[in-house]
Design a protein around this motif. Sequence first.
Motif, PDB file in Angstrom:
ATOM      1  N   PHE A 345       0.841  -1.205   0.000  1.00 27.92           N
ATOM      2  CA  PHE A 345       0.000   0.000   0.000  1.00 27.92           C
ATOM      3  C   PHE A 345       0.873   1.250   0.000  1.00 27.92           C
ATOM      4  O   PHE A 345       0.654   2.166  -0.804  1.00 27.92           O
ATOM      5  CB  PHE A 345      -0.919  -0.016   1.226  1.00 27.92           C
ATOM      6  N   TYR A 346       1.866   1.310   0.883  1.00 28.93           N
ATOM      7  CA  TYR A 346       2.689   2.522   0.978  1.00 28.93           C
ATOM      8  C   TYR A 346       3.538   2.719  -0.276  1.00 28.93           C
ATOM      9  O   TYR A 346       3.756   3.855  -0.704  1.00 28.93           O
ATOM     10  CB  TYR A 346       3.558   2.470   2.236  1.00 28.93           C
ATOM     11  N   HIS A 347       4.001   1.627  -0.850  1.00 31.17           N
ATOM     12  CA  HIS A 347       4.756   1.738  -2.098  1.00 31.17           C
ATOM     13  C   HIS A 347       3.855   2.299  -3.202  1.00 31.17           C
ATOM     14  O   HIS A 347       4.238   3.210  -3.948  1.00 31.17           O
ATOM     15  CB  HIS A 347       5.298   0.362  -2.497  1.00 31.17           C
ATOM     16  N   HIS A 348       2.634   1.786  -3.267  1.00 31.84           N
ATOM     17  CA  HIS A 348       1.705   2.222  -4.309  1.00 31.84           C
ATOM     18  C   HIS A 348       1.293   3.677  -4.123  1.00 31.84           C
ATOM     19  O   HIS A 348       1.123   4.425  -5.096  1.00 31.84           O
ATOM     20  CB  HIS A 348       0.456   1.332  -4.288  1.00 31.84           C
ATOM     21  N   GLU A 349       1.146   4.115  -2.856  1.00 30.56           N
ATOM     22  CA  GLU A 349       0.635   5.452  -2.582  1.00 30.56           C
ATOM     23  C   GLU A 349       1.726   6.512  -2.448  1.00 30.56           C
ATOM     24  O   GLU A 349       1.409   7.694  -2.292  1.00 30.56           O
ATOM     25  CB  GLU A 349      -0.213   5.433  -1.302  1.00 30.56           C
ATOM     26  N   PHE A 396      10.229  13.303   2.936  1.00 31.61           N
ATOM     27  CA  PHE A 396       9.685  14.653   2.854  1.00 31.61           C
ATOM     28  C   PHE A 396       8.485  14.825   3.770  1.00 31.61           C
ATOM     29  O   PHE A 396       8.214  15.914   4.256  1.00 31.61           O
ATOM     30  CB  PHE A 396       9.298  14.958   1.403  1.00 31.61           C
ATOM     31  N   CYS A 397       7.731  13.745   3.992  1.00 33.49           N
ATOM     32  CA  CYS A 397       6.555  13.832   4.868  1.00 33.49           C
ATOM     33  C   CYS A 397       6.425  12.546   5.676  1.00 33.49           C
ATOM     34  O   CYS A 397       7.269  11.654   5.602  1.00 33.49           O
ATOM     35  CB  CYS A 397       5.282  14.100   4.057  1.00 33.49           C
ATOM     36  N   GLY A 398       5.336  12.440   6.406  1.00 27.48           N
ATOM     37  CA  GLY A 398       5.150  11.311   7.313  1.00 27.48           C
ATOM     38  C   GLY A 398       4.797  10.006   6.647  1.00 27.48           C
ATOM     39  O   GLY A 398       4.811   8.958   7.306  1.00 27.48           O
ATOM     40  N   LEU A 399       4.467  10.006   5.342  1.00 29.19           N
ATOM     41  CA  LEU A 399       4.128   8.744   4.688  1.00 29.19           C
ATOM     42  C   LEU A 399       5.306   7.772   4.733  1.00 29.19           C
ATOM     43  O   LEU A 399       5.148   6.603   5.041  1.00 29.19           O
ATOM     44  CB  LEU A 399       3.693   8.976   3.237  1.00 29.19           C
ATOM     45  N   GLY A 400       6.481   8.277   4.433  1.00 20.66           N
ATOM     46  CA  GLY A 400       7.663   7.416   4.475  1.00 20.66           C
ATOM     47  C   GLY A 400       7.942   6.913   5.874  1.00 20.66           C
ATOM     48  O   GLY A 400       8.227   5.732   6.084  1.00 20.66           O
ATOM     49  N   ASP A 401       7.854   7.826   6.856  1.00 23.93           N
ATOM     50  CA  ASP A 401       8.084   7.421   8.241  1.00 23.93           C
ATOM     51  C   ASP A 401       7.103   6.337   8.668  1.00 23.93           C
ATOM     52  O   ASP A 401       7.470   5.349   9.303  1.00 23.93           O
ATOM     53  CB  ASP A 401       7.940   8.633   9.175  1.00 23.93           C
TER      54      ASP A 401
END
Length: 439
Positions: A345-349, A396-401
Amino acid sequence: MTTTPRRETLEKLTPVLTKRWLSPDAWRLDVYQRLDGYAALRKALAAHPDDLIQLVKDSGLRGRGGAGFPTGLKWGFIPQGDGKPHYLVVNADEGEPGTCKDLPLMTHDPHSLVEGVIIASYAIRANRAYIYIRGEAVHAARRLRNAVQEAYRAGYLGENILGTGFDLELVVHSGAGAYICGEETALLDSLEGFRGQPRLRPPFPATHGLYACPTVVNNVGTIASVPYIVLGGAAWWKSMGTEKSSGPMIYSLSGRINNPGQYEAGLGITLRELIELAGGMQPGHNLRFWTPGGSSTPLLTAEHLDVPLDFEGVAAAGSILGTTATQIFSDQDCPVYATYRWLEFYHHESCGKCTPCREGNYWMVRTYRRILAGQGTHEDLDTLLDTCDNILGRSFCGLGDGATSPVTSSLQYFKQDYLDYIEGRTAPKLSEKTLVGAH
């Protein structure tokens, strides 16, 4: 077999935001008004805006979108007398795996959000507000737009609201369904018509938000709480929850329980009590791991059953309260496979703006595929941790974290499950076909 909750556990339920959900046609204006609807607005419009900001500060209300930032403090950041238009933006882009508290609120009780928007806009001196909702949330968006139209016809929106001289235009905007737009600055970019990508901060939205003007961005649950605080007062709100985490919270329970759904209780309730309220674990299933606040929060285990589910208690246990999206997994679920599915999911988004998130999630997905196909190595575990170290705090934002949370926590608590795949004790869950391009 479903178990019946004990009386003392049932008393933990505090239906505030959810109190109208079971009322027939609760989304209609006439029903809402019979149930105290827009009484808070009349009270708020008779007060000074600064007094409303102070009231929200005194209540201790913290953001319900995940970060838990004090709401009144955020409102107070808006500069006054600057000659610029002010904006209120409601983040209704609920899209993280497991999160499902905002959509039912907008579906069953949309006027509570509309009323909260009007009060909050009055407090920060905004004459235009936006509700940014996910494009896939078609039914909730219909209910919300209908509520906005009813509010306009009743004189709660538009010019000279209730004869007070206060004007407010409210727009419901449907996004295109990108998880990244749940990040407030990416949401603002999307609302302006650009591709949804996070902005560099500073400057912050409080001074340079929508159209480079002072802007407050709050979650649905945060804004919908405001009318109740106006009517009940700060002391009443603080009588629920804990000293530093005041008020009730909607806990979204899903997974291996008998009665998944929304359970509103004061902050500080435990998972043990929530599972009891949900009728217990499903037959033949024993709790093994769970997320306290959605897939972007570090996993907890059965050892954390009695951790207070408030901002401080969950942090002390090594996780984050987040959106209180409590996904419950049993001894029949695989933490390695669950983490892999979240990572997909995180890779796709990932919006692709920064290298750590874009590349790190790409390669971690492929590493998981190797492990789950029975072709992983011991070095893969070190690679996963090293990749997480290069993503966390460098994105850059919290998605990666957030994407690193299930990886590091599952390796912390369930390393043996990884080794069982690598060393051949657990049968592969994925076929070799999934490895095309994974090396």
